[in-house]
Design a protein around this motif. Structure first.
Motif, PDB file in Angstrom:
ATOM      1  N   ASP A 230       0.832  -1.201   0.000  1.00 51.74           N
ATOM      2  CA  ASP A 230       0.000   0.000   0.000  1.00 51.74           C
ATOM      3  C   ASP A 230       0.870   1.257   0.000  1.00 51.74           C
ATOM      4  O   ASP A 230       0.489   2.294  -0.550  1.00 51.74           O
ATOM      5  CB  ASP A 230      -0.902   0.015   1.238  1.00 51.74           C
ATOM      6  N   ILE A 231       2.030   1.149   0.632  1.00 53.77           N
ATOM      7  CA  ILE A 231       3.004   2.238   0.693  1.00 53.77           C
ATOM      8  C   ILE A 231       4.226   1.835  -0.123  1.00 53.77           C
ATOM      9  O   ILE A 231       4.708   0.705  -0.012  1.00 53.77           O
ATOM     10  CB  ILE A 231       3.420   2.532   2.144  1.00 53.77           C
TER      11      ILE A 231
ATOM     12  N   VAL B  29       7.701   6.642   7.289  1.00 55.40           N
ATOM     13  CA  VAL B  29       6.285   6.435   6.952  1.00 55.40           C
ATOM     14  C   VAL B  29       5.344   7.015   7.996  1.00 55.40           C
ATOM     15  O   VAL B  29       4.125   7.017   7.792  1.00 55.40           O
ATOM     16  CB  VAL B  29       5.974   4.930   6.747  1.00 55.40           C
ATOM     17  N   LYS B  30       5.881   7.509   9.103  1.00 56.85           N
ATOM     18  CA  LYS B  30       5.030   8.032  10.177  1.00 56.85           C
ATOM     19  C   LYS B  30       4.035   9.084   9.690  1.00 56.85           C
ATOM     20  O   LYS B  30       2.842   9.016  10.033  1.00 56.85           O
ATOM     21  CB  LYS B  30       5.891   8.597  11.315  1.00 56.85           C
ATOM     22  N   PRO B  31       4.433  10.084   8.888  1.00 55.05           N
ATOM     23  CA  PRO B  31       3.453  11.075   8.419  1.00 55.05           C
ATOM     24  C   PRO B  31       2.351  10.461   7.559  1.00 55.05           C
ATOM     25  O   PRO B  31       1.229  10.970   7.542  1.00 55.05           O
ATOM     26  CB  PRO B  31       4.310  12.058   7.613  1.00 55.05           C
ATOM     27  N   LEU B  32       2.643   9.374   6.852  1.00 44.62           N
ATOM     28  CA  LEU B  32       1.630   8.720   6.031  1.00 44.62           C
ATOM     29  C   LEU B  32       0.585   8.031   6.901  1.00 44.62           C
ATOM     30  O   LEU B  32      -0.597   7.998   6.556  1.00 44.62           O
ATOM     31  CB  LEU B  32       2.269   7.691   5.097  1.00 44.62           C
ATOM     32  N   LEU B  33       1.020   7.499   8.034  1.00 44.94           N
ATOM     33  CA  LEU B  33       0.119   6.743   8.902  1.00 44.94           C
ATOM     34  C   LEU B  33      -0.769   7.642   9.751  1.00 44.94           C
ATOM     35  O   LEU B  33      -1.629   7.146  10.483  1.00 44.94           O
ATOM     36  CB  LEU B  33       0.930   5.810   9.803  1.00 44.94           C
TER      37      LEU B  33
ATOM     38  N   GLY C 140      -2.982   9.459   8.651  1.00 42.57           N
ATOM     39  CA  GLY C 140      -4.291   9.527   8.015  1.00 42.57           C
ATOM     40  C   GLY C 140      -4.336  10.404   6.788  1.00 42.57           C
ATOM     41  O   GLY C 140      -5.346  10.439   6.085  1.00 42.57           O
ATOM     42  N   ALA C 141      -3.257  11.127   6.498  1.00 47.50           N
ATOM     43  CA  ALA C 141      -3.241  11.999   5.331  1.00 47.50           C
ATOM     44  C   ALA C 141      -2.885  11.180   4.090  1.00 47.50           C
ATOM     45  O   ALA C 141      -1.814  10.586   4.031  1.00 47.50           O
ATOM     46  CB  ALA C 141      -2.229  13.117   5.527  1.00 47.50           C
ATOM     47  N   PRO C 142      -3.770  11.151   3.083  1.00 50.27           N
ATOM     48  CA  PRO C 142      -3.499  10.310   1.910  1.00 50.27           C
ATOM     49  C   PRO C 142      -2.532  10.925   0.907  1.00 50.27           C
ATOM     50  O   PRO C 142      -1.865  10.204   0.176  1.00 50.27           O
ATOM     51  CB  PRO C 142      -4.883  10.129   1.288  1.00 50.27           C
TER      52      PRO C 142
ATOM     53  N   SER D 272      12.663   7.882   0.294  1.00 50.59           N
ATOM     54  CA  SER D 272      11.392   8.605   0.358  1.00 50.59           C
ATOM     55  C   SER D 272      10.232   7.623   0.382  1.00 50.59           C
ATOM     56  O   SER D 272      10.421   6.418   0.148  1.00 50.59           O
ATOM     57  CB  SER D 272      11.254   9.540  -0.852  1.00 50.59           C
ATOM     58  N   ALA D 273       9.020   8.121   0.646  1.00 50.64           N
ATOM     59  CA  ALA D 273       7.860   7.231   0.754  1.00 50.64           C
ATOM     60  C   ALA D 273       6.564   7.970   0.462  1.00 50.64           C
ATOM     61  O   ALA D 273       6.422   9.152   0.784  1.00 50.64           O
ATOM     62  CB  ALA D 273       7.789   6.611   2.156  1.00 50.64           C
ATOM     63  N   THR D 274       5.628   7.258  -0.147  1.00 50.93           N
ATOM     64  CA  THR D 274       4.281   7.776  -0.353  1.00 50.93           C
ATOM     65  C   THR D 274       3.333   6.605  -0.544  1.00 50.93           C
ATOM     66  O   THR D 274       3.750   5.441  -0.658  1.00 50.93           O
ATOM     67  CB  THR D 274       4.218   8.726  -1.562  1.00 50.93           C
TER      68      THR D 274
END
Length: 286
Positions: free
Chosen positions: A87-88, A108-112, A114-116, A160-162
């Motif tokens: 998913d990430i 990945v903390k900022p992704l988790l 809840g911000a898509p 990086s991650a998204t």
């Protein structure tokens, strides 16, 4: 008692490699040391002529070949994203070595939260053998993030991650040869609907730097100049570039003077900056 915890999103780590035999083992060891370990690790080896692929095969990775034909970074990235099962999606170059077991969780903390529509990037620390001015440039570009926040725009795909869906909805430009990461981030951070937020993660640490020769610097900055013309609509100005070279040289000298062991780099600082800026100007010309 049933487990009511929400299922954690799956993570695919994409590692692009080319002749990185000296570093890829440390990089993969760092990736697989994460807590918890990533869901999958994909390695795309771009026709290495050393033992890069052999070293990577010692780890439980999945090899994915890049598209045939001339190398286009955006086209390769899009193909790898389509192959990913997580998913990430985490991008981590084969020479970007995670420095602790918290690299992935911090990234990945900022992704988790809840911000898509978020794209994060890690803090890149210079290697032990980095030249003094390479260390200085890394510290300004990354560090606590205060300097980069004053720049027009800054992003690095090296670590990086998204969310994978962001990359499927809006793929990388497969025509641009340099700064494909900046082009994607800039374009999507400025769109009217659901703009992507670029988030720097200073506590996600990788070791990543290059002691470029003057020839290598010229090639890189000429490519970035051409990309900046496409991305930002920059118009070349030799005067502006020369002024920028002078200002950066003064910052270089201010950095070097309190460090006697690095004084050998004082004479080369203006040469280095002139090569960078003139190459950038040449690349930006139509």
């Amino acid at each position: 008692m049933s487990d009511t915890r929400e299922e954690q999103p799956r993570v695919s780590v994409i590692v692009r490699a080319h002749n990185d035999e000296a570093l890829i083992e440390r990089t993969l060891a760092g990736i697989f040391s994460q807590l918890p370990p990533p869901f999958e690790v994909i390695v795309c080896d771009d026709n290495s002529t050393d033992r890069t692929r052999e070293v990577a095969a010692k780890y439980p990775v999945r090899f994915v070949e890049r598209p045939d034909g001339p190398y286009k970074p955006g086209r390769t990235l899009n193909a790898l994203v389509r192959e990913a099962k997580g998913d990430i999606v985490v991008f981590n170059n084969s020479d970007a070595v995670p420095l602790d077991e918290h690299w992935l969780s911090e990234l990945v903390k900022p992704l988790l939260s809840g911000a898509p529509h978020v794209f994060t990037f890690a803090n890149q620390l210079p290697r032990p053998d980095a030249q003094a001015l390479v260390r200085k440039d890394n510290e300004r570009a990354f560090g606590d993030g205060k300097v980069q926040a004053t720049w027009r725009f800054f992003f690095s795909l090296a670590s990086s991650a998204t969310w994978r869906q962001n990359l499927l909805d809006v793929p990388f430009d497969d025509g641009i040869q340099y700064s494909e990461d900046v082009e994607w981030a800039w374009r999507n951070s400025r769109r009217e609907k659901d703009p992507v937020k670029i988030v720097y993660c200073p506590d996600s640490h990788v070791e990543h730097s290059h002691n470029y020769t003057l020839r290598e610097l010229a090639k890189r900055f000429r490519g970035e100049g051409a990309a900046d013309r496409v991305i930002f609509g920059d118009r070349p100005s030799l005067v502006r570039e020369l002024v920028g070279a002078a200002r950066e040289t003064l910052r270089d000298w201010a950095y070097l003077l309190p460090r006697p062991r690095d004084w050998a780099e004082i004479p080369s600082a203006p040469v280095r900056r002139l090569v960078q800026r003139i190459a950038h100007w040449r690349g930006a010309r139509p």
